[in-house]
Design an enzyme around this catalytic site. Structure first.
Site, PDB file in Angstrom:
ATOM      1  N   SER A   1     -60.940  15.056  30.189  1.00 41.77           N
ATOM      2  CA  SER A   1     -61.193  14.829  28.766  1.00 41.77           C
ATOM      3  C   SER A   1     -60.644  13.472  28.371  1.00 41.77           C
ATOM      4  O   SER A   1     -59.646  13.008  28.944  1.00 41.77           O
ATOM      5  CB  SER A   1     -60.516  15.920  27.921  1.00 41.77           C
ATOM      6  OG  SER A   1     -60.558  15.600  26.550  1.00 41.77           O
TER       7      SER A   1
ATOM      8  N   TYR B   1     -53.671  21.330  24.268  1.00 42.30           N
ATOM      9  CA  TYR B   1     -54.913  20.997  24.955  1.00 42.30           C
ATOM     10  C   TYR B   1     -54.817  19.659  25.669  1.00 42.30           C
ATOM     11  O   TYR B   1     -55.129  19.543  26.861  1.00 42.30           O
ATOM     12  CB  TYR B   1     -56.058  20.970  23.935  1.00 42.30           C
ATOM     13  CG  TYR B   1     -57.359  20.436  24.478  1.00 42.30           C
ATOM     14  CD1 TYR B   1     -58.153  21.215  25.296  1.00 42.30           C
ATOM     15  CD2 TYR B   1     -57.787  19.144  24.178  1.00 42.30           C
ATOM     16  CE1 TYR B   1     -59.354  20.728  25.812  1.00 42.30           C
ATOM     17  CE2 TYR B   1     -58.969  18.641  24.676  1.00 42.30           C
ATOM     18  CZ  TYR B   1     -59.757  19.438  25.500  1.00 42.30           C
ATOM     19  OH  TYR B   1     -60.929  18.945  25.998  1.00 42.30           O
TER      20      TYR B   1
END
Length: 706
Positions: A582, A595
């Protein structure tokens, strides 16, 4: 621990007895050409009648010559390649019957068989591009309107037995003739025509070693005649099989179904890694009743060594299988020695039989591997070919069982077998085939395979020929995605398994399933993920752990389970792991500490694995997406609202526009964009890249990796 139990006396597996499936209500509205196709499809779609791709059918029909305008007789005959069970009208070659008959003046004897094939294109009717097959003379030289030539197991069992000719006479009382073995071609067509002319009472002819040919005056009569002959043979063989144990009776090696599944998952990748060659192999495992009856029989080793008899079987399975001792499957040196010995034996066979103009020796690895107690494993350069090779060897097993019930099984003569395998006409056909796609022979497992990025990645890999195991915790979703891909790419190359990447046992079973279904692993795409957003003060231990369980530990568990499978492919060019990371694994994100830090942990795990994997030929790289909203299951949930709240914007269209405008290139990032980056890192295009990150985020300066 595998358990060997005592044998149990099992009744011999009977031959299936076919019945007519002709539907006159369907046939009544069909043209003569369509009736031929209907008859062909009925025959070919019934595996008790003929095996996949086997057999050919024909009809002599009256057509209008496009040049002269006159009515002429045209032979419609199944063209080269294809399958009569699934073919369409364009699968037939069409040739002037008068021209075909005139070819005999160019025939000087058996040495002219190959030369005669070269004349067939000159007989083409109406510019039909479908090439005529080598069996065309069997149809053109017979004077009958409708002709079927099929290779069902029950018929081949007679044709490949020392007692076959006598039994043919016993069953049909002289109405079916017998011709000794002759390789398909013009000479066999001449022999067949002359035999029928000398024996006008016959209604068909058994061709020793490779099938039966029969005829009739109408499409329906020809079809029902063919089915009736096969049924006669099957019933006779079943009566003989009931008299004594099949294949000498059962031996003492039997494993449970669960043990067989575990053994296959363990053995197949180890064998695959030993099959060094120009292209990688894909495996297919079967422990069906026929395979188990054969490998567990007293006569197994003797019959397996003889090889197959029918050319259709032999071309798919090689001259003989590799057999393994089930007590030594954990001995890597034993397996390596057995595969090496097979290659040496194959090379010796090539040297003994080659002719001055033979093509170069092809792949010497075994196609069929047989293990008592376990079953049958087949390897080929793609899944469909591996599956079909297994099915053809299943046909060969049926033939051996039936042939031994009435006499001694007779395999194809070694020189005859070589001359078929290395036939110059067959070589020319192979040379005309298009180059394989770049990932044919590769096997991938994609975690989170039902999600937007996972499904797009799987589709991209399959589009270039890879086999893919979809792993996802959502059973319904992954099943639906698999079904869609099966329709798009064919059912052979896609499988699915339910897998929560936080569950160590499920992860282990997912990779075992991949090994069992395809033979191993070349590509791992670790993609399964979640997303959460919360200020640090609202980030609970449960939320923190959930992110790390899925995004860090899940990637770790997946990589660890994949590692032994990937290591085995070093000698074949290595393997690839791609993590879906990510942008937030590189650039900090507001209200997403759990996250983002978990993604950062996964990214650093990839770097560590790149160091560890290099000596094993395992490349490990990362693709960092950003804001892949369309098609994403993650963005359908709370993550969308949470990220919109973090940015102080509406969660609807305003969110997509926010991310688009935030990027340097002002473009949306789609699942297919991520899939292209994964394809690059998984393929040989990036063979010299490891430990790298590719950002697919439409440009974000914060996420620049250097």
């Amino acid at each position: 621990m595998n358990t060997i139990t005592a044998p149990s006396p099992l009744a011999a597996i009977p031959f299936a007895v076919p019945e007519s499936r002709w539907d006159e209500a369907v046939a009544a509205s069909l043209t003569p050409e369509e009736l031929l196709l209907y008859r062909s499809n009925l025959l070919g779609s019934d595996l008790t009648v003929t095996n996949f791709g086997g057999g050919n059918t024909s009809a002599k029909l009256v057509e209008v010559d496009p040049i002269t305008g006159e009515q002429v007789e045209i032979l419609w005959v199944k063209g080269s390649g294809g399958d009569i069970g699934s073919m369409k009208l364009d699968g037939f070659a069409t040739l002037y019957q008068e021209k075909l008959l005139s070819l005999e003046k160019h025939y000087g004897g058996p040495d002219d068989d190959d030369k005669m094939v070269g004349y067939l294109p000159h007989c083409t009717f109406n510019l039909n591009s479908r090439a005529a097959s080598i069996d065309t003379p069997l149809h053109s030289l017979l004077p009958f309107a409708h002709v079927d030539h099929v290779h069902p197991d029950a018929i081949i069992a007679l044709a490949a037995s020392s007692g076959g000719e006598a039994v043919t006479m016993e069953i049909w009382g002289g109405k079916i003739g017998w011709l000794p073995w002759k390789r398909p071609g013009y000479t066999l067509g001449v022999q067949l025509r002359d035999f029928v002319k000398a024996n006008p009472q016959v209604e068909g002819v058994m061709l020793a070693g490779h099938g039966i040919i029969c005829w009739a005056d109408s499409a329906r009569a020809c079809y029902e005649h063919t089915v009736s002959l096969i049924a006669d043979a099957a019933k006779y063989l079943n009566s003989r099989l009931a008299e004594k144990p099949a294949l000498g009776g059962a031996s003492a090696t039997l494993f449970s179904s669960a043990e067989r599944a575990a053994m296959a998952a363990d053995l197949m990748p180890r064998l695959r890694g030993l099959m060094i060659g120009a292209r990688r192999k894909v495996g297919h495992f079967s422990d069906d009743a026929e395979a188990l009856e054969f490998v567990n029989s007293v006569d197994f080793e003797r019959l397996a060594a003889l090889g197959t008899s029918c050319p259709d079987h032999f071309l798919r399975t090689k001259i003989a299988p590799l057999t393994l001792d089930p007590a030594r499957l954990q001995d890597d040196a034993y397996l390596a020695g057995k595969v090496a010995d097979y290659r040496e034996l194959y090379a010796a066979y090539y040297e003994r039989c080659k002719r001055s103009n033979s093509p170069a020796m092809r792949d010497s690895n075994p196609v069929v591997v047989l293990v008592p107690g376990l079953g049958r494993i087949t390897f080929a350069t793609d899944k469909t070919t591996a599956r079909l090779a297994g099915e053809f060897y299943g046909n060969a097993i049926n033939v051996m069982r039936g042939a031994e019930a009435i006499g001694d099984y007779i395999a194809l003569d070694e020189q005859e077998a070589f001359d078929i395998e290395y036939w110059l006409l067959e070589e020319a056909k192979l040379q005309r085939m298009p180059a394989p796609k770049s990932l044919v022979g590769r096997i991938a497992l994609v975690t989170g395979g039902a999600g937007g990025i996972g499904a797009a990645t799987a589709a991209r890999l399959m589009a270039d020929g890879a086999c893919v195991m979809l792993a996802d915790r959502d059973e319904q979703a992954v099943g639906e995605v698999r079904e869609g891909f099966a329709r798009q790419f064919g059912s052979d190359i896609v499988r699915s398994v339910v897998c929560d990447v936080t569950d160590e046992a499920q992860v282990s079973e997912a990779f075992a399933a991949c090994a069992r279904e395809f033979g191993g692993l070349d590509i791992l795409v670790a993609n399964a993920g979640i997303a959460s957003s919360a200020p640090i003060e609202e980030t609970t231990i449960a939320l923190w752990n959930r992110n790390y369980d899925v995004l860090a530990q899940g990637y770790f568990l997946s990589s660890r389970a994949a590692w032994p499978l990937l290591k085995g492919m070093k000698e074949q060019g290595g393997s690839s792991v791609v993590f879906i990371g990510s942008k937030n694994g590189v650039a900090a994100a507001t209200n997403a500490s759990a996250y983002a830090s978990a993604k950062a942990a996964a990214n650093h795990l990839a770097r560590c694995l790149a160091l560890e994997g290099a000596s094993h030929g395992i490349r490990v790289n990362v693709v960092n997406p950003d804001a892949v909203i369309q098609g994403s299951r993650i963005w359908d949930g709370d993550w969308r609202k949470e990220r919109a709240g973090a940015h102080g914007i509406d969660a609807g269209k305003e969110l997509e526009e926010h991310y688009r405008q935030r990027s340097m290139l002002k473009r949306d990032v789609l699942p297919s964009d991520i899939a292209e980056a994964v394809y690059f890192l998984a393929s040989d295009m990036s063979a010299k890249s490891t430990g790298n990150m590719i950002n697919v985020d439409a440009g974000n300066a914060q996420a620049f990796t250097r």
